[in-house]
Design a protein around this motif. Structure first.
Motif, short mmCIF file in Angstrom:
data_model
loop_
_atom_site.label_atom_id
_atom_site.label_comp_id
_atom_site.label_asym_id
_atom_site.label_seq_id
_atom_site.Cartn_x
_atom_site.Cartn_y
_atom_site.Cartn_z
N GLY A 249 -51.10 14.94 -6.22
CA GLY A 249 -51.91 14.96 -7.45
C GLY A 249 -51.11 14.43 -8.61
N SER A 250 -50.92 15.24 -9.62
CA SER A 250 -50.12 14.85 -10.78
C SER A 250 -48.89 15.74 -10.94
CB SER A 250 -50.97 14.89 -12.06
OG SER A 250 -52.00 13.92 -12.01
N ASP A 251 -48.51 16.44 -9.87
CA ASP A 251 -47.39 17.39 -9.94
C ASP A 251 -46.06 16.63 -9.77
OD1 ASP A 251 -45.78 19.57 -10.08
OD2 ASP A 251 -46.80 20.72 -8.50
N ILE A 252 -45.69 15.91 -10.81
CA ILE A 252 -44.46 15.12 -10.78
C ILE A 252 -43.24 16.02 -10.65
CG2 ILE A 252 -43.00 13.62 -12.20
CD1 ILE A 252 -45.63 12.43 -13.33
N ASN A 253 -43.27 17.17 -11.33
CA ASN A 253 -42.10 18.05 -11.31
C ASN A 253 -41.82 18.57 -9.91
OD1 ASN A 253 -40.02 19.37 -13.00
ND2 ASN A 253 -40.97 21.25 -12.25
N ALA A 254 -42.85 18.79 -9.11
CA ALA A 254 -42.64 19.27 -7.73
C ALA A 254 -41.88 18.23 -6.92
CB ALA A 254 -43.98 19.61 -7.08
N ALA A 255 -42.24 16.95 -7.10
CA ALA A 255 -41.53 15.88 -6.38
C ALA A 255 -40.08 15.80 -6.84
CB ALA A 255 -42.24 14.55 -6.60
N LEU A 256 -39.85 15.95 -8.14
CA LEU A 256 -38.48 15.94 -8.67
C LEU A 256 -37.67 17.11 -8.14
CD1 LEU A 256 -39.34 14.97 -12.36
CD2 LEU A 256 -37.95 13.59 -10.80
N THR A 257 -38.32 18.26 -7.99
CA THR A 257 -37.65 19.44 -7.46
C THR A 257 -37.28 19.23 -5.99
OG1 THR A 257 -38.78 20.90 -9.01
CG2 THR A 257 -37.86 21.92 -7.04
N THR A 258 -38.16 18.60 -5.23
CA THR A 258 -37.85 18.29 -3.83
C THR A 258 -36.66 17.35 -3.76
OG1 THR A 258 -40.17 18.57 -3.15
CG2 THR A 258 -38.74 17.29 -1.69
N ALA A 259 -36.67 16.33 -4.61
CA ALA A 259 -35.54 15.40 -4.65
C ALA A 259 -34.25 16.12 -5.02
CB ALA A 259 -35.83 14.26 -5.63
N ASN A 260 -34.35 17.04 -5.95
CA ASN A 260 -33.19 17.84 -6.38
C ASN A 260 -32.62 18.61 -5.19
OD1 ASN A 260 -31.40 19.71 -7.59
ND2 ASN A 260 -32.62 19.82 -9.44
N SER A 261 -33.49 19.19 -4.39
CA SER A 261 -33.05 20.00 -3.26
C SER A 261 -32.34 19.15 -2.21
CB SER A 261 -34.23 20.73 -2.62
OG SER A 261 -35.08 19.82 -1.92
N GLU A 262 -32.58 17.82 -2.26
CA GLU A 262 -31.95 16.92 -1.30
C GLU A 262 -30.79 16.14 -1.91
OE1 GLU A 262 -35.70 16.26 1.75
OE2 GLU A 262 -35.05 14.57 0.52
N GLY A 263 -30.35 16.59 -3.10
CA GLY A 263 -29.12 16.04 -3.67
C GLY A 263 -29.29 15.11 -4.85
N PHE A 264 -30.52 14.83 -5.26
CA PHE A 264 -30.75 13.94 -6.41
C PHE A 264 -31.07 14.79 -7.64
CE2 PHE A 264 -32.20 11.28 -2.75
CZ PHE A 264 -31.23 10.30 -2.84
#
Length: 280
Positions: free
Chosen positions: A109-124
């Motif tokens: 959807g428009s949940d950009i922060n959730a994608a950023l949080t997933t990336a964070n959990s993988e080291g970004f």
């Protein structure tokens, strides 16, 4: 008074310390990408160049910048299926080759922060300034891309030539960032796959640069093999970049309305990389 190093209090202290030290999410910029109807905007009698009416609407010159692009992956697309795209690009007027390692995350959807949080959990996360975060803002889909660019040179190539398979492998392996190389905690994951990779492409795209509504706009024409593999399908994409999520939201709607009014809009999301991976 001494506190126990075990038990609930110690656990709470550890959790609080972890939360304090945890790095924040990356801060992305935004690239809005909208498809244009190739039949409406390209002139087949002029080598499929943009029609004068399109150039005029965006105050674009007749000159274009050529970009020759290819991707590397195994025959079974193991790298792409893991969300990665290693790319080599040669841009007209620039010396050497641009290497890009890109990891994509879908946005629900428009949940950009959730994608950023997933990336964070993988080291970004925000502490890693070598990588750039961008939201690719399409017609109905958004994608978070985390990318890192490197440069390379190799003798024996001129003009818009791209390196052959052997040289492409060597370049991408030699410059591979550690995050890609050891993805998922697997030593040499990325470089081992590159070592048995092949080329997907190349595709020689053309970019025109102009302005619209006070913003810089790019229109790119990508000639990609059609589904049958016997002809060419032209993908035409209008795009602009901004650091503001609100500008991306407002201007994307405005640009779509403008393109619709001209009869130039094509409803759909721009998935150039996917098409190249499927058709080459």
């Amino acid at each position: 008074m001494r506190f126990s190093t075990t038990g609930p209090l110690a656990l709470l202290t550890s959790l609080l310390a972890h939360n304090v030290s945890a790095a924040s999410n990356m801060v992305p910029d935004y690239e809005v990408k909208l498809l244009m109807n190739a039949t409406a905007v390209l002139d087949p009698t002029k080598s499929y160049k943009l029609k004068p009416s399109v150039l005029s609407a965006f105050s674009m010159p007749t000159t274009v910048t050529k970009m020759n692009v290819q991707f590397l992956d195994t025959n079974t697309k193991q790298i792409y299926n893991a969300g990665w795209s290693p790319r080599i690009r040669k841009t007209e007027g620039e010396s050497g080759f641009e290497l890009t390692y890109k990891k994509r995350y879908p946005v629900s959807g428009s949940d950009i922060n959730a994608a950023l949080t997933t990336a964070n959990s993988e080291g970004f996360d925000s502490t890693d300034t070598d990588w750039d975060a961008q939201i690719e803002w399409g017609y109905s889909q958004k994608t978070l891309s985390i990318s890192r660019k490197k440069s390379a040179t190799k003798s024996g190539y001129s003009g818009m030539d791209l390196p052959n398979t052997s040289d492409s492998r060597s370049m991408l392996i030699d410059k591979a960032p550690g995050t890609f190389e050891d993805w998922g905690g697997v030593n040499n994951w990325g470089t081992d796959l590159l070592d048995v990779s092949r080329i997907y492409g190349p595709v020689l795209a053309k970019r025109s640069i102009g302005t619209w509504s006070g913003i810089e706009v790019y229109i790119e024409v990508w000639p990609i093999k059609d589904v049958a593999g016997t002809g060419i399908e032209y993908i035409v994409e209008a795009s602009f970049k901004t650091g503001s999520v609100s500008v991306a939201g407002t201007k994307s709607g405005d640009l779509q309305t403008f393109l619709e009014g001209q009869g130039w809009f094509l409803a759909g999301d721009s998935l150039k990389t996917g098409l190249i991976m499927d058709r080459y």
